[in-house]
Design a protein around this motif. Sequence first.
Motif, PDB file in Angstrom:
ATOM      1  N   PRO A 152      -3.103   9.072   5.796  1.00 55.33           N
ATOM      2  CA  PRO A 152      -3.456   8.747   7.045  1.00 55.33           C
ATOM      3  C   PRO A 152      -5.006   8.191   7.600  1.00 55.33           C
ATOM      4  O   PRO A 152      -5.341   7.633   8.021  1.00 55.33           O
ATOM      5  N   MET A 184      -5.609   4.087  14.054  1.00 58.12           N
ATOM      6  CA  MET A 184      -6.614   4.892  14.048  1.00 58.12           C
ATOM      7  C   MET A 184      -8.508   5.050  14.650  1.00 58.12           C
ATOM      8  O   MET A 184      -8.877   5.971  14.651  1.00 58.12           O
ATOM      9  N   LEU A 208       2.089   2.196   6.957  1.00 57.07           N
ATOM     10  CA  LEU A 208       1.492   3.810   6.069  1.00 57.07           C
ATOM     11  C   LEU A 208       1.460   4.651   6.162  1.00 57.07           C
ATOM     12  O   LEU A 208       2.386   5.718   6.264  1.00 57.07           O
ATOM     13  N   PRO A 209       1.285   5.031   7.621  1.00 59.84           N
ATOM     14  CA  PRO A 209       1.208   5.929   8.604  1.00 59.84           C
ATOM     15  C   PRO A 209       2.767   6.476   9.063  1.00 59.84           C
ATOM     16  O   PRO A 209       3.062   7.476   9.225  1.00 59.84           O
ATOM     17  N   VAL A 216      -6.544   2.323   9.101  1.00 57.54           N
ATOM     18  CA  VAL A 216      -5.623   2.497   9.423  1.00 57.54           C
ATOM     19  C   VAL A 216      -5.667   2.005  10.673  1.00 57.54           C
ATOM     20  O   VAL A 216      -6.698   2.506  11.502  1.00 57.54           O
ATOM     21  N   CYS A 223       4.454   7.455   5.902  1.00 58.56           N
ATOM     22  CA  CYS A 223       3.391   8.546   5.452  1.00 58.56           C
ATOM     23  C   CYS A 223       4.846   9.879   6.576  1.00 58.56           C
ATOM     24  O   CYS A 223       4.665  10.888   6.241  1.00 58.56           O
ATOM     25  N   LYS A 224       4.247   9.807   7.825  1.00 60.06           N
ATOM     26  CA  LYS A 224       5.666  10.521   8.725  1.00 60.06           C
ATOM     27  C   LYS A 224       6.779  10.911   7.726  1.00 60.06           C
ATOM     28  O   LYS A 224       7.064  11.192   8.188  1.00 60.06           O
ATOM     29  N   TYR A 280      -2.435  13.557  15.769  1.00 49.58           N
ATOM     30  CA  TYR A 280      -2.800  13.651  13.572  1.00 49.58           C
ATOM     31  C   TYR A 280      -3.807  14.423  13.794  1.00 49.58           C
ATOM     32  O   TYR A 280      -2.947  15.433  12.374  1.00 49.58           O
ATOM     33  N   LEU A 293      -1.601  -1.601   5.693  1.00 54.46           N
ATOM     34  CA  LEU A 293      -2.194  -0.495   6.155  1.00 54.46           C
ATOM     35  C   LEU A 293      -1.887   0.060   7.523  1.00 54.46           C
ATOM     36  O   LEU A 293      -1.466   0.876   8.599  1.00 54.46           O
ATOM     37  N   SER A 294      -1.030  -0.662   8.637  1.00 50.42           N
ATOM     38  CA  SER A 294      -0.443  -0.616   9.779  1.00 50.42           C
ATOM     39  C   SER A 294       0.832   0.098   9.413  1.00 50.42           C
ATOM     40  O   SER A 294       1.226   1.130  10.539  1.00 50.42           O
ATOM     41  N   ASN A 337       2.286   5.882  16.656  1.00 49.95           N
ATOM     42  CA  ASN A 337       2.734   4.184  16.438  1.00 49.95           C
ATOM     43  C   ASN A 337       2.847   3.050  16.001  1.00 49.95           C
ATOM     44  O   ASN A 337       2.505   2.180  16.267  1.00 49.95           O
TER      45      ASN A 337
END
Length: 185
Positions: free
Chosen positions: A59, A67, A149-150, A64, A153-154, A77, A146-147, A131
Amino acid sequence: MAGKGKGRRSYLNDFHRDVSGQYVYTGAIYRYDGAVPRRRYLARVGILTGLMAVGAVIPGCVDVPAMHNTFYVLLPYIGEVIGAALTLWAAIRLILHRSELRGYVYHGTVESLPARFWVTLGCAAAGAVGNVVFLLLHGFCGEIALSVLPLVCKGVVIPAALLLRRCLGAGRWVSDQEEPGLTRQ
């Protein structure tokens, strides 16, 4: 060696000079004695910590929207990345050492891994909440992939940390001081 206290360099108290003047390690030696073979155990630890590290870093490598100056997303993060880096460092040290670990290596790797992955897990969970709050307050900001994606990843970091906990629980390390039959090389 002067000073028998505890501190950053207390492991140096386990080194003594022999008759020839060479330093010899006289501290505890730990051997892996788990149900799973050592290579498989180390492979699992390496893969899971690698997944945690990659999931934590991705991220920060893309643009993102959450961020951008959002403290409730950025602070967890930063903690997650630091925790993942420290976990990865301990896992690499563990993997690169021989089958026997000196006491100070054991304490810096096997014993420190649980605290390190718990920090990573906690910060990843806090980051996921941050997020979600950002998405509820600001929407996707025109960047749906992109919103999300975090959160994806989490969704990699949190299960990897929980599986790492399970993997570490299956491993067993025995000290030569606990089991007098072990020999040193």
